[in-house]
Write a protein that holds these residues in place. Structure first.
Motif, PDB file in Angstrom:
ATOM      1  N   LYS A  18       0.829  -1.207   0.000  1.00  0.00           N
ATOM      2  CA  LYS A  18       0.000   0.000   0.000  1.00  0.00           C
ATOM      3  C   LYS A  18       0.870   1.266   0.000  1.00  0.00           C
ATOM      4  CE  LYS A  18      -2.897   1.717   3.496  1.00  0.00           C
ATOM      5  NZ  LYS A  18      -3.650   1.336   4.687  1.00  0.00           N
ATOM      6  N   LEU A  19       1.986   1.188   0.722  1.00  0.00           N
ATOM      7  CA  LEU A  19       2.797   2.399   0.928  1.00  0.00           C
ATOM      8  C   LEU A  19       3.908   2.595  -0.104  1.00  0.00           C
ATOM      9  CD1 LEU A  19       3.319   2.294   4.796  1.00  0.00           C
ATOM     10  CD2 LEU A  19       1.631   3.601   3.527  1.00  0.00           C
ATOM     11  N   GLY A  20       4.271   1.551  -0.797  1.00  0.00           N
ATOM     12  CA  GLY A  20       5.423   1.711  -1.699  1.00  0.00           C
ATOM     13  C   GLY A  20       5.455   0.711  -2.829  1.00  0.00           C
ATOM     14  N   GLN A  21       6.606   0.681  -3.473  1.00  0.00           N
ATOM     15  CA  GLN A  21       6.869  -0.248  -4.573  1.00  0.00           C
ATOM     16  C   GLN A  21       7.842  -1.284  -4.044  1.00  0.00           C
ATOM     17  OE1 GLN A  21       6.861  -0.175  -8.361  1.00  0.00           O
ATOM     18  NE2 GLN A  21       4.830   0.630  -7.973  1.00  0.00           N
ATOM     19  N   ILE A  22       7.322  -2.390  -3.575  1.00  0.00           N
ATOM     20  CA  ILE A  22       8.206  -3.337  -2.898  1.00  0.00           C
ATOM     21  C   ILE A  22       8.204  -4.688  -3.609  1.00  0.00           C
ATOM     22  CG2 ILE A  22       8.767  -4.422  -0.688  1.00  0.00           C
ATOM     23  CD1 ILE A  22       8.745  -1.437  -0.367  1.00  0.00           C
TER      24      ILE A  22
END
Ligand code: AMP
Ligand code: MG
Length: 426
Positions: free
Chosen positions: A285-289
């Motif tokens: 949700k928070l980043g490109q992981i």
């Protein structure tokens, strides 16, 4: 930045250590931001500019010996090895006190190490190869008992650095020698890359901080201490965020805060299969992981990508896995971010003095003890129990023994790749 691995086949595939290193490193650029610091403050920092010599070093021809300086023209062809040569002493040149007079044929001057070699002379004979006679300055002469070669013992201006020469390059980590090198050019300050800000925390409901009481099934958080040490060695600004429980909201808040304040975020635990799925959900949700499975032991799971404007490394929880994955992936990446031009771990060959057990499959990073025999040969042996939760062998070790994925056990006497820990070399 790496694009997220999109296909499900990718998600299930094991990646090799070098593949992951390449994916991480290839996208990393040095952070923006530099600062001007006094050269003492620059020790261990990464140079953010090229440094060019503005004058020759040494600035003038000077003597490499205490002795007498004279012109090579005095060394006529009739002088043999057994000959002596007597010259009148015209004056003296001491370090910081140059000789300013004329020097005629048949004359020499007394000279000391580091003293300017004046015009008219170009050769120095060491004091031990001379005999002085005469007491008054007018009558004093020197007899050279061992005839030197023409131009002997003279250190030429610009021997070390020529005006205009770049002598330290951007990206170099400044050593004690480099501080001396800068000082020879009278340079008081240099531009270095700003310190990297790295936030780190541990995740896990079982983790207690030192000072707390251990409940049933609890353990103390040790990863934050190995991470502290490894980050300290990299000379970064650290933000220790403590232990975060396996709780959706707490995890999300911690990730957000870390991403806001740091250039890089390093966590341990919570990325292996079977861990609460919300870690993965939150990160997605928070980043490109990317969630990678790496064909290495110890190690295996690693999350890497961007979290807001910062780079994120989610390391596995086992104490030895944290250290192994940090050295292989996080350290090279952080060195790159710092602007350092040498970043991958050094690998040397050593001969095994013990059987090293291994099954083909994953690349092993076994904990080893590297030694040098009397003849200078590097040998390596097992540092103890090779399990990812066992710090004993890791603490005894001074290197990783790197055994390739396909390889089986290594017999006594075979050569293996070894990564010495940095402290061993510094
Ligand atoms: P995890 O990756 O969270 O599944 O953790 C794997 C193993 O490492 C478990 O046995 C954890 O208890 C242990 N572990 C995780 N984080 C830490 C930590 N910060 N300090 C010590 N052990 C840990
Ligand atoms: Mg956990």
């Amino acid at each position: 930045m790496s694009q997220k691995d999109s296909t499900s086949s990718n998600a299930n595939r094991f990646l090799s250590v070098s593949e992951v290193q390449k994916r991480i490193i290839s996208d990393i650029k040095a952070i923006d931001g530099t600062e001007q610091v006094a050269i003492r403050e620059a020790l261990g920092r990464i140079l953010a500019q090229d440094i060019v010599a503005t004058f020759d070093t040494p600035p003038c021809d000077n003597s490499g010996m205490d002795g007498y300086a004279f012109s090579s023209k005095e060394l006529t062809s009739d002088l043999s090895e057994e000959s002596t040569l007597t010259l009148k002493i015209a004056g003296q040149s001491f370090a910081g006190h140059p000789y300013n007079g004329e020097i005629a044929a048949g004359e020499a001057i007394r000279i000391m190490t580091g003293a300017q070699v004046p015009d008219g002379v170009d050769t120095v004979v060491m004091q031990e190869h001379t005999e002085k006679s005469g007491d008054t300055p007018e009558a004093a002469s020197v007899t050279i008992t061992t005839i030197p070669k023409a131009f002997a013992n003279v250190r030429k201006a610009g021997d070390d650095l020529k005006t205009g020469q770049t002598f330290l390059s951007e990206g170099k980590k400044l050593s004690p020698t480099d501080l001396a090198f800068l000082a020879t050019q009278g340079i008081a300050e240099v531009r270095v890359s700003r310190k990297l800000r790295v936030a780190f925390f541990s995740t896990g409901d079982e983790l207690r901080s030192i000072g707390e009481t251990l409940g049933e099934g609890d353990i103390y958080d040790s990863n934050r201490y190995s991470l502290y040490g490894m980050l300290q060695n990299l000379d970064v600004e650290m933000i220790d965020m403590g232990v975060i429980p396996d709780d959706r909201q707490a995890i999300e808040e911690a990730f957000k805060t870390a991403a806001d304040i740091a250039d890089a975020v390093v966590t341990s635990g919570g990325v292996s299969v079977g861990e609460a799925d919300f870690v993965k959900e939150t990160l997605e949700k928070l980043g490109q992981i990317n969630f990678w499975k790496i064909s290495m032991k110890p190690g295996k799971p690693l999350a890497f990508g961007t979290l807001g404007n910062s780079l994120f490394f989610g390391l596995p929880g086992n104490p030895v896995s944290v250290i192994a994955t940090f050295y292989q992936f996080v350290q090279p990446a952080l060195k790159r971010m710092k602007g350092q031009n040498i970043f991958l771990p050094l690998v040397v060959k050593a001969k095994t003095t013990e059987l090293l057990k291994k099954r083909p499959g994953r690349t092993d990073f076994q904990r080893g003890i590297l030694e040098q025999s009397d003849s200078g040969e590097l040998t390596v042996r097992n540092a103890g129990i090779q399990a990812s939760h066992v710090l004993t062998a890791m603490s005894q070790a001074n290197c990783f023994i790197v055994i390739p994925a396909q390889s089986g056990s290594i017999e006594i006497g075979e050569m293996v790749d070894v990564q010495p820990f940095e402290g061993l070399l510094s």
